[in-house]
Scaffold this motif. Structure first.
Motif, mmCIF file in Angstrom:
data_model
loop_
_atom_site.group_PDB
_atom_site.id
_atom_site.type_symbol
_atom_site.label_atom_id
_atom_site.label_comp_id
_atom_site.label_asym_id
_atom_site.label_seq_id
_atom_site.Cartn_x
_atom_site.Cartn_y
_atom_site.Cartn_z
ATOM 1 N N LEU A 192 21.589 4.993 3.011
ATOM 2 C CA LEU A 192 22.655 5.630 2.288
ATOM 3 C C LEU A 192 23.659 6.634 3.068
ATOM 4 C CD1 LEU A 192 20.332 6.176 -1.247
ATOM 5 C CD2 LEU A 192 22.318 4.158 -0.587
ATOM 6 N N LYS A 193 23.025 7.325 3.894
ATOM 7 C CA LYS A 193 23.680 8.334 4.711
ATOM 8 C C LYS A 193 24.658 7.447 5.549
ATOM 9 C CE LYS A 193 22.970 11.863 8.287
ATOM 10 N NZ LYS A 193 22.175 12.533 8.884
ATOM 11 N N GLU A 194 24.204 6.392 6.054
ATOM 12 C CA GLU A 194 25.045 5.655 6.982
ATOM 13 C C GLU A 194 26.226 4.915 6.018
ATOM 14 O OE1 GLU A 194 24.099 1.345 8.571
ATOM 15 O OE2 GLU A 194 23.265 2.701 10.064
ATOM 16 N N ALA A 195 25.885 4.649 4.964
ATOM 17 C CA ALA A 195 27.001 4.298 4.246
ATOM 18 C C ALA A 195 28.105 5.108 3.919
ATOM 19 C CB ALA A 195 26.562 3.517 2.757
ATOM 20 N N ARG A 196 27.721 6.339 3.891
ATOM 21 C CA ARG A 196 28.682 7.604 3.645
ATOM 22 C C ARG A 196 29.257 7.945 4.951
ATOM 23 N NH1 ARG A 196 24.288 8.992 0.215
ATOM 24 N NH2 ARG A 196 24.872 8.440 -1.870
ATOM 25 N N GLY A 197 28.803 7.507 6.148
ATOM 26 C CA GLY A 197 29.295 7.743 7.545
ATOM 27 C C GLY A 197 30.571 7.290 7.921
ATOM 28 N N LYS A 198 30.608 6.720 9.327
ATOM 29 C CA LYS A 198 31.788 6.517 9.845
ATOM 30 C C LYS A 198 31.764 4.853 10.427
ATOM 31 C CE LYS A 198 32.668 10.958 11.587
ATOM 32 N NZ LYS A 198 32.800 11.839 12.541
ATOM 33 N N ILE A 199 30.878 4.128 9.720
ATOM 34 C CA ILE A 199 30.790 2.781 10.287
ATOM 35 C C ILE A 199 31.912 1.930 9.442
ATOM 36 C CG2 ILE A 199 29.566 0.428 10.024
ATOM 37 C CD1 ILE A 199 27.056 2.203 10.872
ATOM 38 N N VAL A 200 32.700 1.200 9.930
ATOM 39 C CA VAL A 200 33.671 0.415 9.373
ATOM 40 C C VAL A 200 33.500 -1.086 9.804
ATOM 41 C CG1 VAL A 200 35.944 -0.023 8.932
ATOM 42 C CG2 VAL A 200 35.306 2.248 9.108
ATOM 43 N N TYR A 201 33.298 -1.851 8.630
ATOM 44 C CA TYR A 201 32.889 -3.365 8.940
ATOM 45 C C TYR A 201 34.067 -4.011 8.858
ATOM 46 C CZ TYR A 201 27.923 -2.119 8.768
ATOM 47 O OH TYR A 201 26.539 -1.664 8.679
ATOM 48 N N GLU A 202 34.272 -5.094 9.780
ATOM 49 C CA GLU A 202 35.378 -5.943 9.846
ATOM 50 C C GLU A 202 34.579 -7.339 9.161
ATOM 51 O OE1 GLU A 202 38.134 -8.655 12.775
ATOM 52 O OE2 GLU A 202 37.353 -6.779 13.363
ATOM 53 N N HIS A 203 33.366 -7.472 9.496
ATOM 54 C CA HIS A 203 32.551 -8.846 8.959
ATOM 55 C C HIS A 203 31.176 -8.052 8.918
ATOM 56 C CE1 HIS A 203 35.404 -11.848 9.815
ATOM 57 N NE2 HIS A 203 35.703 -11.199 11.047
ATOM 58 N N GLN A 204 30.738 -8.624 7.721
ATOM 59 C CA GLN A 204 29.256 -8.201 7.293
ATOM 60 C C GLN A 204 28.801 -9.675 6.571
ATOM 61 O OE1 GLN A 204 27.016 -5.937 7.759
ATOM 62 N NE2 GLN A 204 25.512 -6.508 6.315
ATOM 63 N N GLU A 205 28.827 -10.820 7.226
ATOM 64 C CA GLU A 205 28.652 -12.127 6.709
ATOM 65 C C GLU A 205 27.481 -12.824 7.149
ATOM 66 O OE1 GLU A 205 32.286 -14.221 7.594
ATOM 67 O OE2 GLU A 205 33.323 -12.300 7.118
ATOM 68 N N ASP A 206 26.715 -13.373 6.150
ATOM 69 C CA ASP A 206 25.569 -14.080 6.706
ATOM 70 C C ASP A 206 25.637 -15.715 6.297
ATOM 71 O OD1 ASP A 206 23.631 -14.726 4.032
ATOM 72 O OD2 ASP A 206 24.520 -12.498 3.910
ATOM 73 N N THR A 207 25.092 -16.404 7.053
ATOM 74 C CA THR A 207 24.875 -18.129 6.975
ATOM 75 C C THR A 207 23.394 -18.400 7.165
ATOM 76 O OG1 THR A 207 25.098 -18.293 9.177
ATOM 77 C CG2 THR A 207 27.196 -18.211 7.711
ATOM 78 N N HIS A 208 23.086 -19.610 6.986
ATOM 79 C CA HIS A 208 21.761 -20.281 7.160
ATOM 80 C C HIS A 208 20.587 -19.392 6.395
ATOM 81 C CE1 HIS A 208 23.546 -22.518 10.358
ATOM 82 N NE2 HIS A 208 23.423 -21.298 11.326
ATOM 83 N N ARG A 209 21.316 -19.182 5.069
ATOM 84 C CA ARG A 209 20.326 -18.485 4.274
ATOM 85 C C ARG A 209 19.398 -19.182 3.426
ATOM 86 N NH1 ARG A 209 22.711 -14.502 -0.582
ATOM 87 N NH2 ARG A 209 23.948 -14.245 1.494
ATOM 88 N N THR A 210 18.220 -18.683 3.481
ATOM 89 C CA THR A 210 17.053 -19.168 2.649
ATOM 90 C C THR A 210 16.358 -18.266 1.956
ATOM 91 O OG1 THR A 210 15.224 -19.014 4.394
ATOM 92 C CG2 THR A 210 16.608 -21.044 4.489
ATOM 93 N N VAL A 247 14.352 -13.233 1.638
ATOM 94 C CA VAL A 247 15.522 -13.692 1.904
ATOM 95 C C VAL A 247 15.744 -13.870 3.567
ATOM 96 C CG1 VAL A 247 18.104 -13.867 1.985
ATOM 97 C CG2 VAL A 247 16.624 -13.031 -0.032
ATOM 98 N N THR A 248 15.936 -14.849 4.055
ATOM 99 C CA THR A 248 16.191 -14.878 5.503
ATOM 100 C C THR A 248 17.706 -15.569 5.918
ATOM 101 O OG1 THR A 248 13.833 -15.401 6.094
ATOM 102 C CG2 THR A 248 15.317 -15.657 7.784
ATOM 103 N N ALA A 249 18.246 -14.946 7.009
ATOM 104 C CA ALA A 249 19.474 -15.469 7.136
ATOM 105 C C ALA A 249 20.035 -15.088 8.449
ATOM 106 C CB ALA A 249 20.628 -14.936 6.051
ATOM 107 N N LEU A 250 21.246 -15.600 9.041
ATOM 108 C CA LEU A 250 21.708 -15.181 10.217
ATOM 109 C C LEU A 250 22.923 -14.383 9.744
ATOM 110 C CD1 LEU A 250 21.852 -15.605 13.504
ATOM 111 C CD2 LEU A 250 23.390 -17.574 12.766
ATOM 112 N N LEU A 251 22.909 -13.016 10.400
ATOM 113 C CA LEU A 251 23.820 -12.115 9.914
ATOM 114 C C LEU A 251 24.828 -11.998 11.317
ATOM 115 C CD1 LEU A 251 25.070 -9.996 8.064
ATOM 116 C CD2 LEU A 251 23.413 -8.390 9.065
ATOM 117 N N TRP A 252 26.222 -12.102 10.961
ATOM 118 C CA TRP A 252 27.191 -11.578 11.921
ATOM 119 C C TRP A 252 27.554 -10.213 11.451
ATOM 120 C CZ3 TRP A 252 32.663 -13.706 11.828
ATOM 121 C CH2 TRP A 252 33.583 -12.997 13.046
ATOM 122 N N VAL A 253 27.895 -9.259 12.285
ATOM 123 C CA VAL A 253 28.262 -7.972 11.828
ATOM 124 C C VAL A 253 29.283 -7.393 13.072
ATOM 125 C CG1 VAL A 253 26.456 -7.187 10.606
ATOM 126 C CG2 VAL A 253 26.314 -6.667 13.127
#
Length: 153
Positions: free
Chosen positions: A78-96, A106-112
């Motif tokens: 929660l602290k990180e969410a209020r911090g200085k990270i800015v995501y251009e992509h936060q997307e997952d594929t191959h989800r099971t 939930v297992t997936a391949l994540l591209w950040v």
């Protein structure tokens, strides 16, 4: 014929609890859909830095373990969410999604991709998110992420 009210109430209460328990547990297929949707909400909340949604989904005793063994709790995320990270992509594929009664994984391949305090990052990793059914619905209780992987799948 006299009715024993305490005994009648106990029988009725027991029957209602059994019915409620049966209705509160959806089929595995329904649970898979619910957990998949909840995990999608969580991933979007991370991308949007939506600490309120993350707080609602994360269990109070949540633990995240990263590829090098670092651990983080709910407050850290929660602290990180209020911090200085800015995501251009936060997307997952191959989800099971797999369900075992009151536990789902939930297992997936994540591209950040994005920036952290102005420093760029771009990597892909595997993750497993563990959810458990609580009286208040499914909660995200444990996550584990791999080290960044080379190339794409």
């Amino acid at each position: 014929m006299s009715v024993n009210m305490p005994q009648a109430f106990a029988v009725l209460a027991s029957a209602l609890l059994s019915i409620t328990a049966a209705l509160s547990h959806a089929s595995d297929a329904e649970d898979m859909k619910l957990v998949a949707a909840l995990d999608e909400q969580y991933q979007q909340a991370v991308k949007d830095r939506d600490a309120a949604t993350m707080d609602r989904i994360l269990a109070d005793n949540f633990v995240l373990v990263l590829g090098k063994g670092q651990t983080f709790g709910k407050a850290d995320l929660l602290k990180e969410a209020r911090g200085k990270i800015v995501y251009e992509h936060q997307e997952d594929t191959h989800r099971t999604v797999r369900v075992w009664k009151d536990t789902a994984v939930v297992t997936a391949l994540l591209w950040v991709k994005g920036t952290d305090d102005g420093k760029a990052f771009d990597h892909t990793l595997w993750f497993s998110d563990v959810y458990t059914r609580t009286p208040n619905g499914w909660r995200y209780v444990f996550g584990q992420a791999s080290l960044p992987i080379a190339g794409t799948l």
